[in-house]
Scaffold this active site. Structure first.
Site, PDB file in Angstrom:
ATOM      1  N   LYS A  53       0.835  -1.210   0.000  1.00 22.09           N
ATOM      2  CA  LYS A  53       0.000   0.000   0.000  1.00 22.09           C
ATOM      3  C   LYS A  53       0.868   1.257   0.000  1.00 22.09           C
ATOM      4  O   LYS A  53       0.587   2.227  -0.699  1.00 22.09           O
ATOM      5  CB  LYS A  53      -0.946  -0.022   1.207  1.00 22.09           C
ATOM      6  CG  LYS A  53      -2.051  -1.081   1.066  1.00 22.09           C
ATOM      7  CD  LYS A  53      -2.820  -1.301   2.356  1.00 22.09           C
ATOM      8  CE  LYS A  53      -3.755  -2.509   2.216  1.00 22.09           C
ATOM      9  NZ  LYS A  53      -4.435  -2.865   3.469  1.00 22.09           N
ATOM     10  N   GLN A  97      -4.247  -1.998   9.581  1.00 18.42           N
ATOM     11  CA  GLN A  97      -4.148  -3.317   8.950  1.00 18.42           C
ATOM     12  C   GLN A  97      -4.715  -4.390   9.891  1.00 18.42           C
ATOM     13  O   GLN A  97      -4.311  -4.480  11.045  1.00 18.42           O
ATOM     14  CB  GLN A  97      -2.681  -3.622   8.606  1.00 18.42           C
ATOM     15  CG  GLN A  97      -2.483  -4.906   7.837  1.00 18.42           C
ATOM     16  CD  GLN A  97      -3.172  -4.892   6.462  1.00 18.42           C
ATOM     17  OE1 GLN A  97      -3.074  -3.930   5.710  1.00 18.42           O
ATOM     18  NE2 GLN A  97      -3.875  -5.958   6.140  1.00 18.42           N
ATOM     19  N   ASP A 120     -10.775   2.907   4.258  1.00 15.20           N
ATOM     20  CA  ASP A 120     -11.135   1.492   4.064  1.00 15.20           C
ATOM     21  C   ASP A 120     -12.661   1.344   3.977  1.00 15.20           C
ATOM     22  O   ASP A 120     -13.160   0.292   3.576  1.00 15.20           O
ATOM     23  CB  ASP A 120     -10.624   0.641   5.244  1.00 15.20           C
ATOM     24  CG  ASP A 120      -9.271   0.002   4.947  1.00 15.20           C
ATOM     25  OD1 ASP A 120      -8.951  -0.156   3.746  1.00 15.20           O
ATOM     26  OD2 ASP A 120      -8.555  -0.342   5.898  1.00 15.20           O
TER      27      ASP A 120
END
Ligand code: NAP
Length: 285
Positions: A53, A97, A120
């Site tokens: 990412k 994460q 997200d």
């Protein structure tokens, strides 16, 4: 008859567009998107994902910061770090994460991220906005699938879309987005007695089950569009990385009957990565 929905190619095109956007922002002295990623512990897969990412950000010209914490960090300390980023005007997007160590409540962490920085799209506020069809951060994988369908101008209106899987990150949000694209949507899951009853009637099938080669050729109708979200690592000592990736679709039997199909790898995976960048770009506006 069969055509590939090439996620590698489309993601490169979109990446280039994002890069041009960033250059335009820079040229006009505007703020460059800045993504922060929180990584707790040293799980191999998580470290790989976060590194990928950060690399994606670098490639399009975004700023990125990875904040690493020991697996022993307490929930309270982690929540404090999240609040710090929420209050930091320099950071536009924040991802944590997953999975987190067992002593930390993931739901609490997700809900502490400011919904304005939740790139997200996991915050209940953003989930609700998505279900209402309001502009918000969309969860990366379903957003990536939509981008892919749009790119190839796949007709969705009036089509029967069968989604296999109902997880919060793929199946459920996917159903909302396909409904917004005027599909008639069926969602199958582990309690569906005979999934093939539905998939054989489907114009579009989206498989997000997590069982390698689950969808076989005899489960689809001629001409169906098939999207394979699944990725399972299968050990393979003959390969240098030690494993190969398998999708949820038995490609060899499904591809000849389908009109469009995503390969694994090179289908939904790269599109998921692009979706996070699109959300981060949106976070500055
Ligand atoms: P998940 O949370 O494990 O959900 C799997 C879903 O499949 C559940 O809803 C489950 O039903 C359903 N299911 C399980 N066995 C089934 C069966 N025999 N028949 C019908 N439905 C069944 O998985 P996920 O997070 O959604 O991910 C699904 C797959 O996509 C995994 O392979 C994952 O690695 C992959 N993935 C890929 C990307 C990407 O970037 N390409 C991103 C995310 C995930 P119940 O709800 O009843 O248990």
């Amino acid at each position: 008859m069969m055509n590939l929905l090439n996620g590698n190619e489309v993601s490169q095109t979109l990446k280039h567009e994002i890069k041009l956007n960033v250059e335009a922002l820079k040229a006009s002295g505007k703020k460059i998107p800045h993504l922060a990623a929180i990584l707790v512990g040293s799980d191999g897969a998580s470290m790989t994902y976060v590194a990928a990412k950060a690399k994606d950000c670098e490639e399009v010209g975004f700023n990125s910061t990875v904040l690493r914490f020991e697996a022993s960090i307490s929930e309270a300390e982690l929540l404090e770090e999240v609040v710090k980023i929420n209050n930091n005007p320099e950071i536009d997007g924040l991802i944590v994460q997953l999975p987190l160590p067992k002593h930390i409540n993931e739901k609490k962490v997700t809900e502490t991220i400011s919904f304005k920085k939740d790139v997200d799209g996991f915050h209940p506020m953003n989930v609700g906005m998505m279900f209402k069809g309001l502009k918000t951060f969309l969860p990366a994988t379903p957003y990536g699938v939509i981008q892919l369908l749009d790119h190839y101008k796949i007709e969705t209106s009036g089509k029967h879309c069968v989604i296999i899987g109902r997880s919060d990150i793929v199946g459920k949000p996917m159903s909302a987005l396909m409904l917004q694209k005027n599909c008639t949507v069926t969602v199958c899951h582990s309690k569906t007695p005979d999934v093939s009853l539905f998939t054989r009637e489907a114009d579009i099938i989206i498989a997000a089950v997590g069982i390698p080669e689950y969808l076989k050729g005899d489960m689809i109708k001629e001409g169906a569009v098939v999207i394979d979200v699944g990725i399972t690592r299968i050990e393979d000592a003959s390969l240098t990385k030690g494993y190969k990736l398998k999708g949820d679709v038995h490609f060899d039997s499904v591809a000849p009957k389908s009109s469009w199909i995503t390969p694994v790898p090179g289908g939904v995976g790269p599109m998921t990565r692009i979706a996070l960048l699109l959300n981060t770009l949106q976070a500055i506006s």
